[in-house]
Motif scaffolding. Structure first.
Motif, PDB file in Angstrom:
ATOM      1  N   GLY A  77       0.790  -1.222   0.000  1.00 24.23           N
ATOM      2  CA  GLY A  77       0.000   0.000   0.000  1.00 24.23           C
ATOM      3  C   GLY A  77       0.818   1.266   0.000  1.00 24.23           C
ATOM      4  N   ARG A  78       2.074   1.163  -0.399  1.00 26.30           N
ATOM      5  CA  ARG A  78       2.968   2.315  -0.441  1.00 26.30           C
ATOM      6  C   ARG A  78       3.275   2.660  -1.900  1.00 26.30           C
ATOM      7  NH1 ARG A  78       5.658   2.052   4.627  1.00 26.30           N
ATOM      8  NH2 ARG A  78       6.451   4.161   4.212  1.00 26.30           N
ATOM      9  N   GLU A  79       3.899   3.816  -2.116  1.00 28.67           N
ATOM     10  CA  GLU A  79       4.178   4.271  -3.484  1.00 28.67           C
ATOM     11  C   GLU A  79       5.677   4.274  -3.751  1.00 28.67           C
ATOM     12  OE1 GLU A  79       3.675   5.072  -7.237  1.00 28.67           O
ATOM     13  OE2 GLU A  79       1.988   4.739  -5.876  1.00 28.67           O
ATOM     14  N   PRO A  80       6.170   3.347  -4.619  1.00 26.34           N
ATOM     15  CA  PRO A  80       7.598   3.280  -4.905  1.00 26.34           C
ATOM     16  C   PRO A  80       7.989   4.163  -6.099  1.00 26.34           C
ATOM     17  CG  PRO A  80       6.514   1.440  -5.938  1.00 26.34           C
ATOM     18  CD  PRO A  80       5.430   2.244  -5.259  1.00 26.34           C
ATOM     19  N   GLU A  81       9.250   4.572  -6.114  1.00 23.47           N
ATOM     20  CA  GLU A  81       9.819   5.272  -7.266  1.00 23.47           C
ATOM     21  C   GLU A  81      11.314   5.013  -7.265  1.00 23.47           C
ATOM     22  OE1 GLU A  81       9.696   9.706  -9.398  1.00 23.47           O
ATOM     23  OE2 GLU A  81       8.689   9.350  -7.472  1.00 23.47           O
ATOM     24  N   ARG A 121      16.081   4.550  -4.409  1.00 22.96           N
ATOM     25  CA  ARG A 121      14.713   4.075  -4.264  1.00 22.96           C
ATOM     26  C   ARG A 121      13.989   4.910  -3.215  1.00 22.96           C
ATOM     27  NH1 ARG A 121      16.554  -2.264  -4.040  1.00 22.96           N
ATOM     28  NH2 ARG A 121      16.298  -2.723  -6.265  1.00 22.96           N
ATOM     29  N   THR A 122      12.809   5.392  -3.550  1.00 24.29           N
ATOM     30  CA  THR A 122      12.013   6.156  -2.596  1.00 24.29           C
ATOM     31  C   THR A 122      10.688   5.444  -2.345  1.00 24.29           C
ATOM     32  OG1 THR A 122      10.858   7.545  -4.227  1.00 24.29           O
ATOM     33  CG2 THR A 122      13.033   8.284  -3.487  1.00 24.29           C
ATOM     34  N   VAL A 123      10.146   5.666  -1.159  1.00 30.24           N
ATOM     35  CA  VAL A 123       8.829   5.151  -0.784  1.00 30.24           C
ATOM     36  C   VAL A 123       8.020   6.326  -0.262  1.00 30.24           C
ATOM     37  CG1 VAL A 123       7.535   3.563   0.696  1.00 30.24           C
ATOM     38  CG2 VAL A 123       9.760   2.875  -0.216  1.00 30.24           C
ATOM     39  N   ASP A 124       6.879   6.574  -0.892  1.00 30.40           N
ATOM     40  CA  ASP A 124       6.032   7.716  -0.523  1.00 30.40           C
ATOM     41  C   ASP A 124       6.837   9.012  -0.550  1.00 30.40           C
ATOM     42  OD1 ASP A 124       3.987   5.863  -0.114  1.00 30.40           O
ATOM     43  OD2 ASP A 124       4.440   5.653   2.015  1.00 30.40           O
TER      44      ASP A 124
END
Length: 251
Positions: A108-112, A145-148
Motif C-alpha cells: 500500500g505504499r508508493e515506490p519510485e 529508491r524512494t517510498v512515498d
C-alpha cells in the motif's frame, strides 16, 4: 538520621526520562518536544544541560532537529523487506516496475526509482565478487529508491561488461522487463549469495538518504550466479529506521 540529599538532575537523567516517555508512547512518533526553556524549568537545570540531554537522544536516533530549533520524536514507517522472496522464483518484473516496486505497492505504499548508469573499473572487492580481473570494465546501474517520496534505499547493481554490452543494462532510467533484465538477455540468476553488514553511514550516504544523526544502515550485498558464474552484484544501503529485514528458511 540524616536525610539524603536530593539527586542532582543531569543530562543523562533527562535523556533517560524522555526516552522512557518515547518508549511508553507518552511521546508519540512525530510529537514536538517541549522547548529547551520549558524543559529547563521542568527539570530545574540550565539550558546547556537540557541541550546535552537532547543531544544524547539525537545520537540514539530517537529525536530529530528541525529548522527553528524545535525537536520532534522521530517518525518512520518501516517497510518489511523479505529477502527470501525478493527476486526469487517467478519474478514480478513488468513494464510497470521491478520485483522490489511490486512488493512496495503490495504494502500500500508508493515506490519510485531514479536510475543512472556509469562505467567503472573493478577494484579488488568487485573483482572478487564478480570473478573478473582487477581493472576490467564493469557497468553500474545506480538507483535511489524512494517510498512515498522519502529516500529508502541506495542500490548499485554491477555487471561484467561482456554481459551488459549491447543490452538495456547500459540505458539510463528505471528499466524493467518481464522476468528481470538478466533473464531477458539470456543470463538469468540461478542462485544468490547474501552478505549483510550493519554499520554507520558515510557522509555521502547520510546526505542522499536524508538520515538523522545516529542512524545506522544495513549494507546488503547480493551476488547473483548464472551458468557461467557471477552475473551481477547488487549493493543496497538500507537505513535501519526504515527497514525490517526478513528471511524465511526451511530447517
Amino acid at each position: 538520621m540524616t536525610t539524603p540529599a536530593p539527586r542532582r538532575t543531569t543530562a543523562k537523567s533527562i535523556a533517560d526520562d524522555l526516552r522512557a516517555q518515547i518508549k511508553s508512547g507518552a511521546l508519540r512518533p512525530g510529537d514536538v518536544l517541549p522547548t529547551s526553556r520549558e524543559l529547563a524549568e521542568h527539570y530545574g537545570v540550565t539550558l546547556k544541560t537540557v541541550g546535552s540531554g537532547i543531544d544524547l537522544l539525537k545520537t540514539e536516533g530517537l529525536v530529530i532537529g528541525e529548522q527553528g530549533g524545535r525537536r520532534r520524536v522521530r517518525a518512520s514507517r518501516p517497510i518489511v523487506w523479505n529477502l527470501t522472496r525478493f527476486e526469487r522464483g517467478k519474478r514480478r518484473d513488468s513494464s510497470a516496475g521491478d520485483d522490489w516496486a511490486a512488493a512496495i505497492r503490495d504494502a500500500g505504499r508508493e515506490p519510485e526509482q531514479h536510475v543512472s548508469v556509469q562505467l567503472e573499473q573493478a577494484d579488488a572487492q568487485m573483482s572478487a565478487w564478480l570473478q573478473v580481473p582487477i581493472g576490467s570494465e564493469v557497468v553500474q546501474r545506480v538507483r535511489l529508491r524512494t517510498v512515498d517520496g522519502q529516500p529508502y534505499q541506495l542500490s548499485t547493481s554491477s555487471f561484467p561488461m561482456q554481459i551488459a554490452e549491447g543490452t538495456p543494462l547500459l540505458d539510463d532510467g528505471d528499466i524493467s522487463m518481464p522476468g528481470g533484465i538478466l533473464a531477458a538477455i539470456g543470463h538469468p540468476q540461478l542462485q544468490v549469495r547474501d552478505e549483510i553488514t550493519i554499520r554507520m553511514p558515510s557522509p555521502e550516504e547520510t546526505d542522499q538518504l536524508q538520515l538523522p544523526p545516529g542512524t545506522p544502515v544495513a549494507e546488503h550485498v547480493r551476488i547473483g550466479y548464472g551458468e557461467i558464474g557471477p552475473v551481477r552484484v547488487m549493493v543496497t544501503i538500507a537505513p535501519g529506521d526504515r527497514h525490517r529485514l526478513v528471511y524465511e528458511l526451511e530447517v
